[in-house]
Design a protein around this motif. Structure first.
Motif, PDB file in Angstrom:
ATOM      1  N   SER A   9      48.278  57.019  36.099  1.00 24.69           N
ATOM      2  CA  SER A   9      46.905  56.560  35.894  1.00 24.69           C
ATOM      3  C   SER A   9      46.807  55.135  36.412  1.00 24.69           C
ATOM      4  CB  SER A   9      46.563  56.588  34.400  1.00 24.69           C
ATOM      5  OG  SER A   9      45.371  55.873  34.128  1.00 24.69           O
ATOM      6  N   THR A  10      45.604  54.697  36.719  1.00 25.47           N
ATOM      7  CA  THR A  10      45.425  53.276  37.024  1.00 25.47           C
ATOM      8  C   THR A  10      45.725  52.417  35.795  1.00 25.47           C
ATOM      9  OG1 THR A  10      43.040  53.501  36.574  1.00 25.47           O
ATOM     10  CG2 THR A  10      43.752  53.637  38.877  1.00 25.47           C
ATOM     11  N   ALA A  11      45.778  53.035  34.626  1.00 26.76           N
ATOM     12  CA  ALA A  11      46.178  52.315  33.409  1.00 26.76           C
ATOM     13  C   ALA A  11      47.630  51.861  33.481  1.00 26.76           C
ATOM     14  CB  ALA A  11      45.976  53.204  32.182  1.00 26.76           C
ATOM     15  N   ALA A  12      48.391  52.424  34.422  1.00 34.93           N
ATOM     16  CA  ALA A  12      49.801  52.058  34.571  1.00 34.93           C
ATOM     17  C   ALA A  12      49.987  50.705  35.246  1.00 34.93           C
ATOM     18  CB  ALA A  12      50.531  53.125  35.384  1.00 34.93           C
ATOM     19  N   PHE A  13      48.923  50.166  35.844  1.00 30.34           N
ATOM     20  CA  PHE A  13      49.070  48.983  36.691  1.00 30.34           C
ATOM     21  C   PHE A  13      49.113  47.672  35.926  1.00 30.34           C
ATOM     22  CE2 PHE A  13      46.487  51.490  40.067  1.00 30.34           C
ATOM     23  CZ  PHE A  13      47.584  52.306  40.286  1.00 30.34           C
ATOM     24  N   GLN A  14      48.715  47.673  34.662  1.00 32.10           N
ATOM     25  CA  GLN A  14      48.649  46.442  33.881  1.00 32.10           C
ATOM     26  C   GLN A  14      48.669  46.794  32.397  1.00 32.10           C
ATOM     27  OE1 GLN A  14      45.648  47.381  35.838  1.00 32.10           O
ATOM     28  NE2 GLN A  14      45.451  48.688  34.026  1.00 32.10           N
ATOM     29  N   PRO A  15      48.966  45.802  31.523  1.00 31.43           N
ATOM     30  CA  PRO A  15      48.839  46.071  30.084  1.00 31.43           C
ATOM     31  C   PRO A  15      47.387  46.414  29.757  1.00 31.43           C
ATOM     32  CG  PRO A  15      50.004  44.017  30.490  1.00 31.43           C
ATOM     33  CD  PRO A  15      49.418  44.432  31.797  1.00 31.43           C
ATOM     34  N   ASP A  16      47.186  47.306  28.783  1.00 23.28           N
ATOM     35  CA  ASP A  16      45.847  47.819  28.502  1.00 23.28           C
ATOM     36  C   ASP A  16      45.474  47.643  27.032  1.00 23.28           C
ATOM     37  OD1 ASP A  16      45.209  49.178  31.155  1.00 23.28           O
ATOM     38  OD2 ASP A  16      47.115  50.118  30.650  1.00 23.28           O
ATOM     39  N   PRO A  17      44.885  46.485  26.668  1.00 19.57           N
ATOM     40  CA  PRO A  17      44.407  46.327  25.296  1.00 19.57           C
ATOM     41  C   PRO A  17      43.454  47.461  24.922  1.00 19.57           C
ATOM     42  CG  PRO A  17      44.326  44.235  26.458  1.00 19.57           C
ATOM     43  CD  PRO A  17      44.655  45.275  27.488  1.00 19.57           C
ATOM     44  N   TYR A  18      43.590  47.969  23.715  1.00 19.38           N
ATOM     45  CA  TYR A  18      42.820  49.079  23.151  1.00 19.38           C
ATOM     46  C   TYR A  18      43.305  50.440  23.643  1.00 19.38           C
ATOM     47  CZ  TYR A  18      39.935  44.963  22.537  1.00 19.38           C
ATOM     48  OH  TYR A  18      39.511  43.681  22.245  1.00 19.38           O
TER      49      TYR A  18
ATOM     50  N   PRO B  71      49.857  37.671  39.037  1.00 20.26           N
ATOM     51  CA  PRO B  71      50.998  37.444  38.142  1.00 20.26           C
ATOM     52  C   PRO B  71      50.631  37.757  36.695  1.00 20.26           C
ATOM     53  CG  PRO B  71      49.996  35.359  38.766  1.00 20.26           C
ATOM     54  CD  PRO B  71      49.334  36.414  39.611  1.00 20.26           C
ATOM     55  N   PRO B  72      51.606  38.264  35.908  1.00 17.38           N
ATOM     56  CA  PRO B  72      51.334  38.515  34.491  1.00 17.38           C
ATOM     57  C   PRO B  72      50.889  37.234  33.801  1.00 17.38           C
ATOM     58  CG  PRO B  72      53.425  39.482  35.162  1.00 17.38           C
ATOM     59  CD  PRO B  72      52.973  38.612  36.293  1.00 17.38           C
ATOM     60  N   SER B  73      49.813  37.291  33.067  1.00 20.02           N
ATOM     61  CA  SER B  73      49.295  36.096  32.410  1.00 20.02           C
ATOM     62  C   SER B  73      48.246  36.491  31.394  1.00 20.02           C
ATOM     63  CB  SER B  73      48.661  35.154  33.442  1.00 20.02           C
ATOM     64  OG  SER B  73      47.526  35.779  34.024  1.00 20.02           O
ATOM     65  N   ARG B  74      47.825  35.512  30.594  1.00 24.18           N
ATOM     66  CA  ARG B  74      46.754  35.765  29.637  1.00 24.18           C
ATOM     67  C   ARG B  74      45.453  36.093  30.361  1.00 24.18           C
ATOM     68  NH1 ARG B  74      48.014  34.525  24.468  1.00 24.18           N
ATOM     69  NH2 ARG B  74      49.868  33.253  24.112  1.00 24.18           N
ATOM     70  N   PHE B  75      45.275  35.521  31.550  1.00 22.35           N
ATOM     71  CA  PHE B  75      44.079  35.811  32.344  1.00 22.35           C
ATOM     72  C   PHE B  75      44.028  37.291  32.723  1.00 22.35           C
ATOM     73  CE2 PHE B  75      42.047  36.005  36.630  1.00 22.35           C
ATOM     74  CZ  PHE B  75      40.751  35.718  36.218  1.00 22.35           C
ATOM     75  N   ARG B  76      45.167  37.820  33.127  1.00 22.85           N
ATOM     76  CA  ARG B  76      45.252  39.232  33.491  1.00 22.85           C
ATOM     77  C   ARG B  76      44.918  40.116  32.291  1.00 22.85           C
ATOM     78  NH1 ARG B  76      50.845  42.129  35.412  1.00 22.85           N
ATOM     79  NH2 ARG B  76      49.960  43.983  36.403  1.00 22.85           N
TER      80      ARG B  76
ATOM     81  N   LYS C  51      43.031  39.268  29.776  1.00 23.97           N
ATOM     82  CA  LYS C  51      41.605  39.133  29.476  1.00 23.97           C
ATOM     83  C   LYS C  51      40.769  40.042  30.364  1.00 23.97           C
ATOM     84  CE  LYS C  51      41.583  34.423  27.595  1.00 23.97           C
ATOM     85  NZ  LYS C  51      41.135  33.025  27.816  1.00 23.97           N
ATOM     86  N   ILE C  52      41.154  40.167  31.632  1.00 24.02           N
ATOM     87  CA  ILE C  52      40.415  41.047  32.556  1.00 24.02           C
ATOM     88  C   ILE C  52      40.527  42.495  32.086  1.00 24.02           C
ATOM     89  CG2 ILE C  52      40.383  41.981  34.885  1.00 24.02           C
ATOM     90  CD1 ILE C  52      41.260  39.250  35.891  1.00 24.02           C
ATOM     91  N   ALA C  53      41.734  42.921  31.741  1.00 17.38           N
ATOM     92  CA  ALA C  53      41.944  44.288  31.275  1.00 17.38           C
ATOM     93  C   ALA C  53      41.181  44.547  29.984  1.00 17.38           C
ATOM     94  CB  ALA C  53      43.431  44.567  31.080  1.00 17.38           C
ATOM     95  N   ALA C  54      41.208  43.576  29.079  1.00 16.60           N
ATOM     96  CA  ALA C  54      40.501  43.731  27.801  1.00 16.60           C
ATOM     97  C   ALA C  54      38.987  43.808  28.024  1.00 16.60           C
ATOM     98  CB  ALA C  54      40.842  42.566  26.874  1.00 16.60           C
ATOM     99  N   ALA C  55      38.487  43.060  29.006  1.00 12.81           N
ATOM    100  CA  ALA C  55      37.050  43.088  29.296  1.00 12.81           C
ATOM    101  C   ALA C  55      36.631  44.449  29.840  1.00 12.81           C
ATOM    102  CB  ALA C  55      36.701  41.982  30.287  1.00 12.81           C
ATOM    103  N   VAL C  56      37.480  45.019  30.686  1.00 15.70           N
ATOM    104  CA  VAL C  56      37.173  46.335  31.274  1.00 15.70           C
ATOM    105  C   VAL C  56      37.221  47.432  30.219  1.00 15.70           C
ATOM    106  CG1 VAL C  56      37.991  48.084  32.897  1.00 15.70           C
ATOM    107  CG2 VAL C  56      37.962  45.681  33.572  1.00 15.70           C
ATOM    108  N   LEU C  57      38.198  47.347  29.323  1.00 13.85           N
ATOM    109  CA  LEU C  57      38.394  48.403  28.328  1.00 13.85           C
ATOM    110  C   LEU C  57      37.650  48.147  27.038  1.00 13.85           C
ATOM    111  CD1 LEU C  57      42.206  48.959  28.890  1.00 13.85           C
ATOM    112  CD2 LEU C  57      40.429  50.675  29.240  1.00 13.85           C
ATOM    113  N   GLY C  58      37.032  46.976  26.886  1.00 15.93           N
ATOM    114  CA  GLY C  58      36.361  46.630  25.646  1.00 15.93           C
ATOM    115  C   GLY C  58      35.131  47.484  25.353  1.00 15.93           C
ATOM    116  N   LYS C  59      34.583  47.293  24.175  1.00 20.95           N
ATOM    117  CA  LYS C  59      33.412  48.050  23.778  1.00 20.95           C
ATOM    118  C   LYS C  59      32.155  47.552  24.473  1.00 20.95           C
ATOM    119  CE  LYS C  59      35.214  49.359  19.244  1.00 20.95           C
ATOM    120  NZ  LYS C  59      35.000  49.346  17.775  1.00 20.95           N
TER     121      LYS C  59
END
Length: 259
Positions: A139-148, A243-248, A250-258
């Motif tokens: 899945s594209t979910a494999a490309f980065q950590p995925d909050p939620y 690069p892995p970071s808090r910014f990365r 935040k982007i993932a959390a924004a995409v997956l957020g409610k």
């Protein structure tokens, strides 16, 4: 030489489309899922439309021991599997600590353990035959950590890394390993994962048949890793270069957020 293709999670969604695409290309199919009624109807449709062999086995691959039992049943029925499509899997949406541990255990077993066991069991036979292929669905979910969707994303990262490593080890055997990474796709996945409140549900989704066609042809060509859809390829590129970071995160959390 006609091939027999085993497809897990074949009763609906991308798995069903894999079955139709495989049959359309004159392969015999052996379908696996939990719903016997849906599998039976799909097999009858395939036989009537494409004039190939179509059979099914009812199994819940989230159960312990189910992968080995499935392999034994396949052998007992006299099948020799030339291609395996490990499509079965599910996700779950929400804060990690607020979701069910039992469901996480089922998810890990289905998405990782059963996929690994089936790959090991059937690939050994393929290597003996000096031909065949494995298609594992990440899945594209494999490309980065995925909050939620922390556990789901982690399981799909395993699938992607495992399959790429396996592909390297299989060089020279006549057997290939391919990983397919779809993005949001028109299936029942989002309902099952209870993602009705996620922003992703509002995003444009790919057609399941198109995703299956991309994956099928990639498997037949022995490609290493194919990402379905142009926008998903862009996501994969930026995830790989960022690069892995808090910014990365935040982007993932924004995409997956409610919403």
């Amino acid at each position: 030489m006609k091939n027999t293709i085993l497809i897990t999670g074949a009763s609906g969604g991308i798995g069903k489309e894999f079955a139709l695409v495989a049959a359309e290309n004159k392969n015999d199919v052996l379908l696996v899922a939990r719903s016997g009624d849906l599998l039976n109807a799909l097999c009858e449709q395939i036989k009537a439309t494409y004039k190939v062999k179509a059979d099914y086995i009812v199994a819940d691959l989230s159960d312990y021991g189910s992968a080995e039992n499935l392999y034994k049943e396949v052998i007992n029925r006299g099948y020799r599997i030339n291609y395996l499509i490990n499509n079965a899997g599910f996700g779950d949406y929400g804060n990690f600590l607020e979701r069910s541990l039992a469901k996480y255990q089922q998810m890990i077993h289905l998405n990782i353990t059963s996929l690994t066991e089936l790959t090991w069991l059937f690939a050994k036979d393929m290597v003996k035959d000096k031909r065949g292929g494995i298609l594992n669905i990440a899945s594209t979910a494999a490309f980065q950590p995925d909050p939620y969707m922390a556990i789901y994303g982690a399981t799909k990262s395993f699938v992607a890394n495992f399959t790429e490593a396996l592909s390297y080890e299989l060089k020279g055997t006549g057997v290939t390993a391919t990983v397919l990474s779809p993005g949001a796709t028109t299936t029942g996945f989002f309902d099952e994962a209870q993602m009705g409140q996620s922003k992703m549900v509002s995003s444009k989704m790919m057609n399941a048949n198109k995703v299956a066609r991309i994956g099928y042809h990639a498997m037949m060509k022995g490609k290493l890793h194919v990402i379905a859809g142009f926008m998903n390829k862009l996501l994969g590129f930026f995830s790989a270069t960022m690069p892995p970071s808090r910014f990365r995160l935040k982007i993932a959390a924004a995409v997956l957020g409610k919403k």
